[in-house]
Scaffold this active site. Structure first.
Site, PDB file in Angstrom:
ATOM      1  N   GLU A 311       4.761 -14.045  10.924  1.00  0.00           N
ATOM      2  CA  GLU A 311       5.121 -12.981   9.993  1.00  0.00           C
ATOM      3  C   GLU A 311       4.348 -11.704  10.301  1.00  0.00           C
ATOM      4  O   GLU A 311       3.581 -11.222   9.481  1.00  0.00           O
ATOM      5  CB  GLU A 311       4.664 -13.444   8.610  1.00  0.00           C
ATOM      6  CG  GLU A 311       5.691 -13.448   7.557  1.00  0.00           C
ATOM      7  CD  GLU A 311       5.170 -14.240   6.367  1.00  0.00           C
ATOM      8  OE1 GLU A 311       5.939 -15.030   5.842  1.00  0.00           O
ATOM      9  OE2 GLU A 311       3.995 -14.079   5.977  1.00  0.00           O
ATOM     10  N   GLY A 313       3.363  -7.848  10.792  1.00  0.00           N
ATOM     11  CA  GLY A 313       3.756  -6.530  10.291  1.00  0.00           C
ATOM     12  C   GLY A 313       3.171  -5.472  11.200  1.00  0.00           C
ATOM     13  O   GLY A 313       3.860  -4.784  11.950  1.00  0.00           O
ATOM     14  N   ARG A 314       1.825  -5.404  11.160  1.00  0.00           N
ATOM     15  CA  ARG A 314       1.110  -4.393  11.946  1.00  0.00           C
ATOM     16  C   ARG A 314       1.543  -4.370  13.416  1.00  0.00           C
ATOM     17  O   ARG A 314       1.805  -3.311  13.969  1.00  0.00           O
ATOM     18  CB  ARG A 314      -0.388  -4.717  11.876  1.00  0.00           C
ATOM     19  CG  ARG A 314      -1.281  -3.674  12.495  1.00  0.00           C
ATOM     20  CD  ARG A 314      -2.730  -4.195  12.564  1.00  0.00           C
ATOM     21  NE  ARG A 314      -3.148  -4.850  11.363  1.00  0.00           N
ATOM     22  CZ  ARG A 314      -3.776  -4.265  10.349  1.00  0.00           C
ATOM     23  NH1 ARG A 314      -4.085  -2.994  10.412  1.00  0.00           N
ATOM     24  NH2 ARG A 314      -4.109  -4.958   9.280  1.00  0.00           N
ATOM     25  N   ARG A 354      -6.808   4.352   5.587  1.00  0.00           N
ATOM     26  CA  ARG A 354      -7.474   3.212   6.234  1.00  0.00           C
ATOM     27  C   ARG A 354      -8.937   3.471   6.646  1.00  0.00           C
ATOM     28  O   ARG A 354      -9.778   2.591   6.486  1.00  0.00           O
ATOM     29  CB  ARG A 354      -6.643   2.688   7.403  1.00  0.00           C
ATOM     30  CG  ARG A 354      -5.252   2.173   6.949  1.00  0.00           C
ATOM     31  CD  ARG A 354      -4.517   1.357   8.009  1.00  0.00           C
ATOM     32  NE  ARG A 354      -5.152   0.074   8.228  1.00  0.00           N
ATOM     33  CZ  ARG A 354      -5.974  -0.190   9.203  1.00  0.00           C
ATOM     34  NH1 ARG A 354      -6.235   0.723  10.116  1.00  0.00           N
ATOM     35  NH2 ARG A 354      -6.541  -1.379   9.311  1.00  0.00           N
ATOM     36  N   CYS A 385     -10.444  16.646  -1.395  1.00  0.00           N
ATOM     37  CA  CYS A 385     -11.730  17.023  -1.990  1.00  0.00           C
ATOM     38  C   CYS A 385     -12.719  15.876  -1.964  1.00  0.00           C
ATOM     39  O   CYS A 385     -13.281  15.514  -2.998  1.00  0.00           O
ATOM     40  CB  CYS A 385     -11.505  17.468  -3.420  1.00  0.00           C
ATOM     41  SG  CYS A 385     -10.247  18.710  -3.513  1.00  0.00           S
ATOM     42  N   GLU A 386     -12.881  15.232  -0.830  1.00  0.00           N
ATOM     43  CA  GLU A 386     -13.858  14.147  -0.706  1.00  0.00           C
ATOM     44  C   GLU A 386     -14.447  14.194   0.680  1.00  0.00           C
ATOM     45  O   GLU A 386     -13.714  14.357   1.650  1.00  0.00           O
ATOM     46  CB  GLU A 386     -13.173  12.775  -0.880  1.00  0.00           C
ATOM     47  CG  GLU A 386     -12.675  12.561  -2.262  1.00  0.00           C
ATOM     48  CD  GLU A 386     -12.384  11.093  -2.553  1.00  0.00           C
ATOM     49  OE1 GLU A 386     -12.990  10.216  -1.918  1.00  0.00           O
ATOM     50  OE2 GLU A 386     -11.550  10.857  -3.432  1.00  0.00           O
ATOM     51  N   TYR A 415       0.706   0.456   7.553  1.00  0.00           N
ATOM     52  CA  TYR A 415      -0.150   0.736   6.407  1.00  0.00           C
ATOM     53  C   TYR A 415      -0.629   2.194   6.378  1.00  0.00           C
ATOM     54  O   TYR A 415      -1.699   2.497   5.866  1.00  0.00           O
ATOM     55  CB  TYR A 415      -1.338  -0.250   6.368  1.00  0.00           C
ATOM     56  CG  TYR A 415      -0.891  -1.696   6.468  1.00  0.00           C
ATOM     57  CD1 TYR A 415      -0.218  -2.290   5.409  1.00  0.00           C
ATOM     58  CD2 TYR A 415      -1.084  -2.442   7.635  1.00  0.00           C
ATOM     59  CE1 TYR A 415       0.228  -3.607   5.512  1.00  0.00           C
ATOM     60  CE2 TYR A 415      -0.642  -3.754   7.739  1.00  0.00           C
ATOM     61  CZ  TYR A 415       0.009  -4.334   6.679  1.00  0.00           C
ATOM     62  OH  TYR A 415       0.448  -5.621   6.788  1.00  0.00           O
TER      63      TYR A 415
HETATM   64  N1  LLP Z   1       2.142 -12.236   5.762  1.00  0.00           N
HETATM   65  C1  LLP Z   1       1.406 -12.159   4.638  1.00  0.00           C
HETATM   66  C2  LLP Z   1       1.500 -13.227   3.652  1.00  0.00           C
HETATM   67  C3  LLP Z   1       0.563 -11.071   4.425  1.00  0.00           C
HETATM   68  O1  LLP Z   1      -0.175 -11.002   3.324  1.00  0.00           O
HETATM   69  C4  LLP Z   1       0.491 -10.048   5.395  1.00  0.00           C
HETATM   70  C5  LLP Z   1      -0.381  -8.890   5.204  1.00  0.00           C
HETATM   71  C6  LLP Z   1       1.285 -10.158   6.553  1.00  0.00           C
HETATM   72  C7  LLP Z   1       2.093 -11.277   6.697  1.00  0.00           C
HETATM   73  C8  LLP Z   1       1.290  -9.121   7.615  1.00  0.00           C
HETATM   74  O2  LLP Z   1       0.041  -8.941   8.198  1.00  0.00           O
HETATM   75  P1  LLP Z   1      -0.108  -8.021   9.511  1.00  0.00           P
HETATM   76  O3  LLP Z   1       0.601  -8.688  10.626  1.00  0.00           O
HETATM   77  O4  LLP Z   1       0.510  -6.705   9.197  1.00  0.00           O
HETATM   78  O5  LLP Z   1      -1.580  -7.904   9.721  1.00  0.00           O
HETATM   79  N2  LLP Z   1      -3.558  -2.791   4.263  1.00  0.00           N
HETATM   80  C9  LLP Z   1      -4.298  -3.556   5.261  1.00  0.00           C
HETATM   81  C10 LLP Z   1      -3.539  -4.781   5.678  1.00  0.00           C
HETATM   82  C11 LLP Z   1      -3.215  -5.687   4.536  1.00  0.00           C
HETATM   83  C12 LLP Z   1      -2.401  -6.865   4.969  1.00  0.00           C
HETATM   84  C13 LLP Z   1      -1.855  -7.584   3.814  1.00  0.00           C
HETATM   85  N3  LLP Z   1      -1.053  -8.710   4.150  1.00  0.00           N
HETATM   86  C14 LLP Z   1      -4.608  -2.654   6.449  1.00  0.00           C
HETATM   87  O6  LLP Z   1      -4.224  -1.490   6.438  1.00  0.00           O
HETATM   88  O7  LLP Z   1      -5.253  -3.104   7.395  1.00  0.00           O
END
Ligand code: LLP
Length: 464
Positions: A311, A313-314, A354, A385-386, A415
């Site tokens: 799964e 995302g990044r 981030r 302003c930080e 993100y």
């Molecule tokens: N599956 C689940 C259940 C998750 O909670 C997440 C991310 C992913 C898949 C995808 O993870 P990835 O492959 O994108 O790392 N805002 C943070 C990242 C939070 C991730 C939350 N869950 C950042 O900017 O690093």
């Protein structure tokens, strides 16, 4: 502290496929110089290389399918795009076209996924606190509901079962297992260890009990087990360890008569953000290592190899996007050891939280021209302003960097937009898709007028 900038030619993994420094001295993306990309467009803007995004999605889907493919009759492997990284209809649609499923974690993400045309059976829903509305939509959509609702607590067995019964359907569920593997780039994004809110403990036996209850429930169809250990994880062995523990649970469940058809190993695969990071394992490396590990673990446990999914995302979207900023104030500031040049840009923590939230590092290059001036270590800051409003604490830019220059910050696809805010009432930037010399909006930029729509003083609406 060393500067961490890299031109596309030096670290191609930090840049979208089409990124190149042209003979005109400009950075080109999608076959266009930044001057053409920015014609008629305000900065900051997230620029998404469409071919790069589609390619990454396709490579994830293919790598999983091929590495897990085991001849006819085998299920193989799948990849779901974790929509939270860059939640947009475009991304979800293209991920599906490339052969991925879509993983969602809220009513908003689920609604957009379905609107974007993702087949319900290829969609998943996560969350440690799902609402009834989210569960209803998930169960009632399409001919048989979405492909998997991931149970995150014991009480959800009954809750989901009840809603399914009301709707006259059997909900397809997985059980999220906290495998106890601690991994991830920052404490806030590590999720597999004990004493955090996600999943059901493997060590305490909760995961096994809940999986068994889900499998016994007449209104649920138990699909399999899920684990997500964290995010920005470079070490493949952490995923292998988590997978190994899951296979152990598959065996235990098999012994009590509960077959487990699918294992989802979650997301979290790292990307390099700056030249100081190592090159991350490729999608193919990930899929191959996971396939090898799951096969050998299943063989020694004496269980059939289930369908395996991931799964990410990044790693699907982060390197596809470059943020373009316009330089404003350039100011030398005295420090204990001399002075530092602060280069202010027209966005900041509202389009990229981030660095402030996770201490994440970014780099930047001068995108509108090259310069013969020597490189100096500068700090790139936003306009908020930080004093923590920092985009890149150390970047080396030509000494003559000046107002009006364009800076390109790579690896901002994941993100960035997703966590953007209206802090200081800055309108959130749009995402501009570029491909083959064409540009199109993927997410429209906000206008000041959009910011006032919800201001009840300016736009009065009756209170119910
Ligand atoms: N599956 C689940 C259940 C998750 O909670 C997440 C991310 C992913 C898949 C995808 O993870 P990835 O492959 O994108 O790392 N805002 C943070 C990242 C939070 C991730 C939350 N869950 C950042 O900017 O690093």
């Amino acid at each position: 502290m060393h500067a961490v900038n890299a031109e596309p030619a030096d670290r191609p993994d930090l840049w979208p496929w089409s990124a190149v420094r042209g003979d005109d001295g400009q950075l080109h993306l999608g076959g266009m110089p930044v001057s053409q990309i920015l014609a008629g467009i305000h900065t900051p803007v997230y620029v998404l290389d469409q071919a790069d995004f589609k390619g990454r999605a396709y490579v994830w889907a293919t790598a999983m399918a091929e590495e897990f493919w085991d001849g006819y009759g085998m299920n193989g492997g799948r990849a779901y795009y974790a929509a939270k990284a860059f939640p947009s209809g475009y991304a979800m649609r293209e991920a599906v076209s490339a052969g991925m499923g879509v993983d969602t974690a809220s009513l908003g993400e689920l609604t957009v996924a379905l609107q974007a045309g993702a087949p319900p059976e290829d969609v998943g829903l996560h969350g440690n606190n799902k609402s009834d509305e989210e569960l209803r939509l998930a169960i009632q959509t399409g001919p048989a509901g979405i492909g998997r609702i991931v149970i995150d607590s014991e009480e959800e067995v009954e809750r989901i079962g009840e809603i399914a019964r009301e709707l006259g359907r059997r909900a397809r569920v997985m059980v999220r297992v906290a495998t106890g593997v601690h991994a991830g780039g920052h404490e806030f994004v590590a999720t597999g260890h004990a004493d955090q809110k996600f999943g059901l403990s493997l060590a305490a036996g909760d995961a096994k009990r809940v999986a068994w209850r889900a499998a016994e429930h007449p209104d649920l169809q138990f699909v399999g087990l899920h684990a997500h250990i964290g995010s920005q994880v470079f070490e493949l062995e952490a995923f292998v360890q988590s997978a190994t523990r899951l296979v152990g649970l598959v065996k235990e469940l098999q012994e009590v008569g509960v077959p487990c058809g699918e294992l989802d190993l979650g997301g979290g695969y790292a990307v390099a953000y700056t030249a100081a990071d190592p090159v991350a394992p490729s999608q193919r490396d990930v899929a191959r290592r996971l396939a090898e590990a799951v096969r050998s673990e299943c063989a020694s446990a004496g269980v059939p190899v289930p369908l395996v999914s991931v799964e990410p995302g990044r790693s699907v979207v982060a390197p596809s996007v470059v943020t373009l900023y316009r330089v404003g104030t350039v100011k030398p500031v005295p420090t204990e050891s001399g002075r530092r040049i602060y280069v202010s840009v027209d966005g900041g923590m509202s389009d990229n939280i981030r660095p402030a939230l996770y201490g994440a590092r970014y780099s930047a290059i001068l995108a509108n021209r090259t310069s013969p001036a020597p490189l100096v270590d500068v700090r790139i800051v936003g306009k908020h302003c930080e004093s923590g409003d920092i985009i890149a604490a150390h970047a080396s830019l030509p000494q003559d960097v000046r107002r009006g220059d364009v800076l390109a910050v790579p690896v901002t696809g994941a993100y960035g937009h997703a966590l953007a805010s209206n802090y200081n009432l800055l309108p959130r930037p749009g995402t501009l898709g570029v491909e083959n010399g064409q540009k199109q909006w993927i997410i429209y930029p906000e206008q000041i007028s959009d910011l006032m729509v919800r201001d009840a003083f300016i736009n009065a609406r009756p209170t119910p």
